[in-house]
Enzyme design. Structure first.
Site: not given
Length: 235
Positions: A4, A20, A24, A43, A87, A89-90, A179, A181, A203-204, A217
């Site tokens: 991966h 994530g 970003r 990927r 990490r 993130g949102s 979230d 994660e 973010s929300d 985001r």
């Protein structure tokens, strides 16, 4: 190289900043890292290594959900000798005192995922941040005059969760937001003895219905990104 991550040993710095969204990660590399280079793209989960404030730092996407987060984190730790993951993130807010674009330092995380249950031999273990990282991020935020809040979050397995009782329960227990994660990252960090921290931007809002766009985001939340990078080099 793993199935991966198509990098070589030494391509990643000891510290990896992980959003994530791989786009970003690309945004952070292009706007914050000097002499950055792409080190993985399997990927389209993009990863880069470069210099920030004279120190070698890597940034790589981790995808959505605990299985994706922990797959990449597992390989970074066990195959590429990464020692620290932050990490960025949102977060969906679950308290009315939390406002849009607030920065949240995740002290610990609950979850409804069975992955941590399996990781800890069937016991419900707490998953929490590495305290020196958390303390340093808090101190740097205070010095910079940033409004940050520290507290517990919750990592859910289902984005469109059909359980109408979940958000009221999180609000009742003082959980700052949800979230997908953090709990997985923290549990993996405990298992392998690495340092981990999650710095999140609201973010929300799960109670008011407010939300940001996907573009916002991806391209904003700069205060969160800078706080993560400054914490990484300061620690």
């Amino acid at each position: 190289m793993t199935a991966h991550i198509n990098a070589k040993l030494g391509d990643f710095a000891p510290t990896v900043i992980m959003p994530g969204d791989p786009l970003r990660a690309k945004f952070i590399a292009e706007n914050y890292l000097q002499d950055h280079r792409e080190v993985t793209n399997v990927r389209n989960m993009l990863g880069y290594t470069g210099f920030y404030s004279g120190q070698l730092i890597s940034v790589m996407g981790h995808g959505m959900g605990i299985p994706s987060m922990t797959l990449y984190a597992h390989e970074l730790v066990n195959d590429f000798d990464v020692k620290r993951i932050i990490r960025v993130g949102s977060l969906g807010a679950t308290q009315r005192t939390i406002k849009m674009r607030d920065i949240i330092l995740a002290v610990a995380s609950g979850t409804d995922s069975v992955t941590n249950f399996k990781r800890s031999s069937g016991y419900f273990m707490a998953s929490s941040a590495y305290f020196p990282l958390l303390q340093k991020a808090w101190s740097l935020a205070q010095e910079a005059g940033l409004e940050v809040k520290a507290g517990n979050v919750f990592s859910g397995d289902i984005y469109y969760d059909p359980d109408d009782n979940l958000i009221p329960a999180l609000e009742k227990f003082g959980v700052l937001g949800i979230d997908m994660e953090v709990a997985g990252l923290y549990a993996l960090a405990h298992q392998f003895g690495i340092e981990a921290l999650a710095i999140l931007t609201v973010s929300d809002h799960c109670l008011t219905g407010e939300e940001t766009t996907a573009e916002e985001r991806q391209l904003t939340f700069n205060n969160m990104i800078e706080l993560a990078l400054n914490t990484a080099v300061a620690i």
